[in-house]
Design an enzyme around this catalytic site. Structure first.
Site, PDB file in Angstrom:
ATOM      1  N   ASP A   1       6.985  16.022  13.389  1.00 41.94           N
ATOM      2  CA  ASP A   1       8.095  16.946  13.918  1.00 41.94           C
ATOM      3  C   ASP A   1       9.136  15.888  14.179  1.00 41.94           C
ATOM      4  OD1 ASP A   1       9.230  19.295  14.527  1.00 41.94           O
ATOM      5  OD2 ASP A   1       8.306  19.333  16.557  1.00 41.94           O
TER       6      ASP A   1
ATOM      7  N   ASN B   1       7.735  27.783   8.213  1.00 43.27           N
ATOM      8  CA  ASN B   1       9.062  27.104   7.912  1.00 43.27           C
ATOM      9  C   ASN B   1       9.793  27.859   6.700  1.00 43.27           C
ATOM     10  OD1 ASN B   1       7.392  23.677   8.601  1.00 43.27           O
ATOM     11  ND2 ASN B   1       8.871  25.076   9.588  1.00 43.27           N
TER      12      ASN B   1
ATOM     13  N   ARG C   1       2.835  21.719  21.423  1.00 46.45           N
ATOM     14  CA  ARG C   1       1.971  22.790  20.717  1.00 46.45           C
ATOM     15  C   ARG C   1       1.692  22.507  19.180  1.00 46.45           C
ATOM     16  NH1 ARG C   1       7.722  24.700  21.614  1.00 46.45           N
ATOM     17  NH2 ARG C   1       8.765  24.300  19.441  1.00 46.45           N
ATOM     18  N   LEU C   2       0.568  23.472  18.803  1.00 43.47           N
ATOM     19  CA  LEU C   2       0.029  23.047  17.743  1.00 43.47           C
ATOM     20  C   LEU C   2       0.769  23.668  16.469  1.00 43.47           C
ATOM     21  CD1 LEU C   2      -2.678  21.921  17.047  1.00 43.47           C
ATOM     22  CD2 LEU C   2      -3.737  23.930  17.547  1.00 43.47           C
TER      23      LEU C   2
HETATM   24  C1  IPE Z   1       5.836  22.325  12.772  1.00 44.85           C
HETATM   25  O1  IPE Z   1       7.040  21.958  13.255  1.00 44.85           O
HETATM   26  C2  IPE Z   1       5.364  22.542  11.544  1.00 44.85           C
HETATM   27  C3  IPE Z   1       5.471  21.173  10.647  1.00 44.85           C
HETATM   28  C4  IPE Z   1       5.846  20.068  11.217  1.00 44.85           C
HETATM   29  C5  IPE Z   1       5.325  21.255   9.336  1.00 44.85           C
HETATM   30  P1  IPE Z   1       8.148  23.060  13.369  1.00 44.85           P
HETATM   31  O2  IPE Z   1       9.270  22.362  13.791  1.00 44.85           O
HETATM   32  O3  IPE Z   1       8.176  24.039  12.403  1.00 44.85           O
HETATM   33  O4  IPE Z   1       7.484  23.798  14.874  1.00 44.85           O
HETATM   34  P2  IPE Z   1       8.230  24.817  16.031  1.00 44.85           P
HETATM   35  O5  IPE Z   1       8.879  25.642  15.458  1.00 44.85           O
HETATM   36  O6  IPE Z   1       8.968  23.897  16.858  1.00 44.85           O
HETATM   37  O7  IPE Z   1       7.119  25.162  16.790  1.00 44.85           O
HETATM   38  C1  IPE Z   2       9.610  18.394  10.810  1.00 45.38           C
HETATM   39  O1  IPE Z   2      11.074  18.361  11.682  1.00 45.38           O
HETATM   40  C2  IPE Z   2       9.661  18.825   9.611  1.00 45.38           C
HETATM   41  C3  IPE Z   2       9.142  20.251   9.242  1.00 45.38           C
HETATM   42  C4  IPE Z   2       8.943  21.054  10.183  1.00 45.38           C
HETATM   43  C5  IPE Z   2       9.539  20.830   7.826  1.00 45.38           C
HETATM   44  P1  IPE Z   2      11.875  19.609  11.893  1.00 45.38           P
HETATM   45  O2  IPE Z   2      12.669  19.908  10.894  1.00 45.38           O
HETATM   46  O3  IPE Z   2      10.720  20.509  12.703  1.00 45.38           O
HETATM   47  O4  IPE Z   2      12.593  18.705  13.282  1.00 45.38           O
HETATM   48  P2  IPE Z   2      13.122  19.243  14.373  1.00 45.38           P
HETATM   49  O5  IPE Z   2      12.137  19.669  14.938  1.00 45.38           O
HETATM   50  O6  IPE Z   2      14.240  20.370  13.896  1.00 45.38           O
HETATM   51  O7  IPE Z   2      13.877  18.214  15.134  1.00 45.38           O
HETATM   52 MG    MG Z   3      10.284  20.875  14.652  1.00 49.41          MG
END
Ligand code: IPE
Ligand code: IPE
Ligand code: MG
Length: 235
Positions: free
Chosen positions: A16, A64, A187-188
């Site tokens: 993340d 996503n 969180r998970l």
């Molecule tokens: C969790 O990250 C999913 C992945 C890293 C693939 P997200 O950025 O999608 O999660 P939330 O929305 O912050 O919970």
């Molecule tokens: C994780 O990075 C990658 C995916 C969830 C695909 P993010 O795109 O969630 O990055 P933030 O949370 O917006 O910084």
């Molecule tokens: Mg994220």
């Protein structure tokens, strides 16, 4: 043995913070994803060096798809690029590449690439490298339940824990011992729901593209000091 370090058999990372990494540098979000993919190459090597047998990463969740079309398309292109360009290296590390998640919604060419990459590395035995794409823990549990029903629609006896476990996506992979999440969220987000029942967690504020060797070693050091009880008493 006095100096033997406790290492996880299965290490899982929620990748993340790519977006925030980019924002901090006034770059488009996709540049953050590109940096994130790049960091993954390095991490596979480091994780293998540490003797970890299973390494899973959460790269794209079933939720996503709710992101802007352009970002989703960009991420799919990075997966394509990553598999094509890096699979040789992954194989030469002795890693078996596996994909985990629902097969629906993914472009056909990516599904083909995934099948090809799994087949190409199927005999590697040093490490299983599991890329979770279009993965959701709830989807996985639902798919397992529906598989059980489809296999035996007339069944009247209760389902056991072992049976349900055996219908999850990767029944041979042990539950994650340590789950790391980068970038500060606690969180998970629907990762390894069933499998994480007794996982240890490690959270760091570092964004995924900046999660380096020193960060990994800190997380593993921290894990080595944990006492796992599984509901029992101190050994
Ligand atoms: C969790 O990250 C999913 C992945 C890293 C693939 P997200 O950025 O999608 O999660 P939330 O929305 O912050 O919970
Ligand atoms: C994780 O990075 C990658 C995916 C969830 C695909 P993010 O795109 O969630 O990055 P933030 O949370 O917006 O910084
Ligand atoms: Mg994220």
């Amino acid at each position: 043995m006095a100096d033997e370090k406790k290492i996880p058999t299965h290490l899982a990372i929620i990748l993340d913070g790519n977006g925030r990494w980019a924002k901090k540098r006034n770059l488009p979000r996709l540049m953050g994803h590109r940096a994130g993919i790049k960091n993954l190459e390095n991490m596979v090597r480091l994780v293998k060096r540490e003797g970890i047998r299973y390494f899973s990463v959460y790269a794209f969740s079933t939720e996503n798809w709710n992101r802007p079309k352009l970002e989703v398309a960009g991420l799919m292109s990075f997966f394509r690029f990553y598999i094509r360009r890096k699979i040789k290296e992954i194989k030469s590390e002795g890693a078996r590449m596996r994909f985990c998640g629902r097969k629906d919604r993914l472009p056909d060419d990516i599904l083909e690439l995934m099948n090809w990459a799994e087949d190409y590395t199927k005999d590697e035995k040093i490490m299983d490298f599991i890329l979770c794409v279009n993965y959701g823990g709830r989807a996985e549990i639902l798919d397992a339940v529906n598989k059980l029903i489809a296999e035996n629609p007339d069944r009247k006896t209760p389902v056991t824990e072992e049976e349900l476990r055996s219908c999850l996506y990767l029944p041979d992979v042990p539950d994650p011992d340590l789950i790391i999440r980068t970038s500060g969220e606690l969180r998970l987000s629907n990762f390894w729901l069933w499998e994480s029942a007794y996982s240890e967690y490690y959270f760091t504020d570092v964004h995924w593209p900046d999660f380096d060797e020193a960060e990994l070693m800190r997380a593993l050091e921290n894990y080595a000091g944990r006492e796992r009880r599984y509901g029992g008493l101190k050994s």
